[in-house]
Design an enzyme around this catalytic site. Structure first.
Site, PDB file in Angstrom:
ATOM      1  N   CYS A   1       0.833  -1.197   0.000  1.00 55.48           N
ATOM      2  CA  CYS A   1       0.000   0.000   0.000  1.00 55.48           C
ATOM      3  C   CYS A   1       0.869   1.248   0.000  1.00 55.48           C
ATOM      4  O   CYS A   1       2.092   1.184   0.080  1.00 55.48           O
ATOM      5  CB  CYS A   1      -0.904  -0.008   1.228  1.00 55.48           C
ATOM      6  SG  CYS A   1      -1.903  -1.500   1.422  1.00 55.48           S
ATOM      7  N   ARG A   2       0.211   2.375  -0.092  1.00 47.27           N
ATOM      8  CA  ARG A   2       0.859   3.665   0.046  1.00 47.27           C
ATOM      9  C   ARG A   2      -0.042   4.552   0.904  1.00 47.27           C
ATOM     10  O   ARG A   2      -1.269   4.485   0.811  1.00 47.27           O
ATOM     11  CB  ARG A   2       1.106   4.319  -1.319  1.00 47.27           C
ATOM     12  CG  ARG A   2       2.320   3.740  -2.046  1.00 47.27           C
ATOM     13  CD  ARG A   2       3.568   4.169  -1.303  1.00 47.27           C
ATOM     14  NE  ARG A   2       4.793   3.692  -1.889  1.00 47.27           N
ATOM     15  CZ  ARG A   2       5.458   2.623  -1.463  1.00 47.27           C
ATOM     16  NH1 ARG A   2       4.948   1.876  -0.508  1.00 47.27           N
ATOM     17  NH2 ARG A   2       6.627   2.306  -1.990  1.00 47.27           N
TER      18      ARG A   2
END
Length: 375
Positions: A2-3
């Site tokens: 994810c970010r």
């Protein structure tokens, strides 16, 4: 992987932080540039949903939330919402779902409860094997906030559980709930979450040939905020060089030019924190993110296994090991010992029921763990 990104500072349009920068979180949902070789899957996109939460204290102390299972880069509703929404604290997350975890809105970050907003980049190793032990620790109130199936939301519930305990301990000692005290309590609570996850993993059968050593690693980049304070972690139980990336930036103002080039305005020198340094005053604004949103000169990398904690006036960098020792001392060794005994008993029962050969040596059965900073 994810970010994530969080902004804390003077109110700005959500679009200036989330959608307009040339390397915004939306752009990172299509192609992130910083990868981890040990867990890289070959897919660069984070298209398994997204979410934003934001605070408008003039209207309510509680955060608002918008989450969708569609990719952030193609969501017209996000673009329309972002261009008319102003906030002094914005959290954004683009998701790449862990194998076996459903792509549904309830599993998208950030998660919110009461005044809190929480998001996570990474995973808990062998989560399905320790999930029931996490539940056994949680208070009823903390357990009831869980709506989805992610390890991230269970981690959030653990944070709420430990924060409530530590805050009550502070109130009992007449320490109140001042801003600096709150940051310390938040930092200690999130460190205790990491300790619990790490210790639960020690009771798993690591000699099972169907698993690789990396299956047991934890990658725990957490971010939690109440709109006025933020605590973020960069942590791994695997090799330090494989920790998910995390950066911070301080300045006077975050601005995006018409060409999409973001810029951090500074009225003074860049705030560069030394490890374990006390709180430093910053200008007005803090950004913490998985990747730099501007040039690398503006952002500073958080060391592995460290916490960055900030409010609207100050910022600090602290060792997670040191903080969880403090949390252990405050919550009491006897209570923690009972939790470990319960975990151990449940694992033995599972071994007897399923025929699994769980190897736990006598030292682990009868002695406390002598590892610095763990419970």
């Amino acid at each position: 992987m994810c970010r994530l990104a969080i902004y804390l500072g003077p109110p700005i349009l959500m679009s200036e932080f989330v959608t307009e920068p040339a390397h915004s979180i939306v752009v990172q949902s299509m192609d992130h540039t910083l990868k981890i070789k040990a867990v890289e899957t070959g897919f660069k996109s984070n298209g398994d949903g997204f979410g934003v939460s934001w605070f408008v204290p003039s209207i309510s102390p509680l955060p608002a939330q918008f989450r969708e299972v569609t990719p952030a880069w193609s969501n017209e509703n996000l673009l329309q919402l972002a261009r008319v929404t102003t906030s002094p604290c914005i959290m954004a997350h683009v998701r790449k779902a862990s194998p076996g975890i459903s792509v549904v809105a309830t599993n998208c970050h950030p998660f919110i409860h009461d005044r809190w907003s929480f998001m996570h980049n990474g995973y808990i190793g062998m989560f399905t094997r320790i999930k029931k032990h996490i539940v056994s620790i949680l208070s009823e109130e903390a357990f009831q906030i869980i709506k989805g199936t992610t390890d991230s939301e269970y981690s959030f519930a653990l944070f709420l559980h430990y924060y409530a305990q530590l805050r009550q301990e502070s109130l009992n000692n007449n320490q109140g709930d001042r801003a600096r005290d709150k940051l310390h309590t938040m930092s200690e609570a999130i460190s205790k979450v990491i300790s619990t996850i790490e210790d639960l993993g020690k009771y798993l059968p690591t000699d099972d040939p169907q698993y690789q050593p990396s299956d047991f690693y934890n990658l725990l980049n957490f971010v939690v905020s109440d709109g006025d304070h933020v605590v973020a972690t960069r942590f791994t139980t695997g090799p330090l060089h494989d920790a998910h990336t995390l950066y911070y930036c301080t300045g006077h103002k975050f601005k995006v030019h018409e060409n999409g080039s973001p810029h951090v305005e500074k009225s003074g020198n860049k705030v560069h924190l030394e490890k374990d340094e006390h709180f430093k005053e910053h200008e007005k604004m803090v950004i913490i993110s998985s990747e730099p949103l501007t040039s690398a000169d503006d952002f500073i990398e958080v060391p592995p296994n460290y916490i960055v904690a900030a409010d609207r006036h100050s910022i600090a960098l602290k060792s997670i090991d040191d903080l969880r020792v403090v949390a252990q001392q405050k919550l009491g060794k006897e209570k923690i010992s009972r939790e470990q005994e319960k975990i151990h008993r449940l694992e033995k029962e599972k071994s007897a029921d399923t025929g699994l050969n769980v190897h736990i040596n006598s030292a682990k059965q009868h002695q406390p763990i002598h590892r610095t900073g763990t419970i």
